[in-house]
Motif scaffolding. Structure first.
Motif, PDB file in Angstrom:
ATOM      1  N   ARG A 104       3.140  -0.863  -7.740  1.00  0.00           N
ATOM      2  CA  ARG A 104       1.907  -1.032  -8.519  1.00  0.00           C
ATOM      3  C   ARG A 104       2.221  -1.300  -9.988  1.00  0.00           C
ATOM      4  N   LYS A 120       0.097  -3.365   0.494  1.00  0.00           N
ATOM      5  CA  LYS A 120      -1.097  -2.591   0.131  1.00  0.00           C
ATOM      6  C   LYS A 120      -1.389  -2.717  -1.365  1.00  0.00           C
ATOM      7  N   ALA A 121      -0.348  -2.606  -2.180  1.00  0.00           N
ATOM      8  CA  ALA A 121      -0.538  -2.641  -3.632  1.00  0.00           C
ATOM      9  C   ALA A 121      -1.032  -3.995  -4.113  1.00  0.00           C
ATOM     10  N   GLU A 136      -4.681  -4.244  -3.169  1.00  0.00           N
ATOM     11  CA  GLU A 136      -5.458  -3.347  -4.054  1.00  0.00           C
ATOM     12  C   GLU A 136      -5.666  -3.951  -5.433  1.00  0.00           C
ATOM     13  N   ARG A 137      -4.600  -4.511  -5.987  1.00  0.00           N
ATOM     14  CA  ARG A 137      -4.617  -5.017  -7.358  1.00  0.00           C
ATOM     15  C   ARG A 137      -5.237  -6.400  -7.471  1.00  0.00           C
TER      16      ARG A 137
END
Length: 102
Positions: free
Chosen positions: A15, A45-46, A49-50
């Motif tokens: 992240r 996933k990161a 998400e971002r």
């Protein structure tokens, strides 16, 4: 270092790296996550998400020429790589696509 990565620590590292890339205007990245399946999945996933950057993501395979403790069997590497590709594709998000290399 690689030996300290697990799903939680990898997520934190990825992240932070993604935030740096986005802050610097990176729109696309080719990333080799880790030899660990769970850690590599954290990058996927990161990035979702971002909201970017669009990434081609691979799981590292280390079945030789690496320090003790990093070595995985060829069979385990193939199984984990296949799982990584299938799970990444199942996420069905164009921001995170699986990548491979011989």
């Amino acid at each position: 270092a690689e030996s300290a990565l697990n799903a939680q620590t990898a997520g934190e590292v990825y992240r932070a790296a993604i935030d740096d890339m986005l802050r610097n205007g990176t729109t696309t990245a080719l990333v080799w996550g880790s030899a660990r399946l769970d850690a590599s999945e954290e990058y996927v996933k990161a990035v979702v998400e971002r909201g970017g950057p669009r990434s081609l993501i691979g799981k590292v395979s280390m079945d030789r020429h690496c320090p003790e403790g990093y070595v995985e069997t060829t069979a385990q590497s193939l199984a984990d790589t296949e799982a990584f590709v299938l799970r990444t594709k199942a996420a069905n998000d164009a921001l995170g696509l699986p990548a491979g290399s011989p």
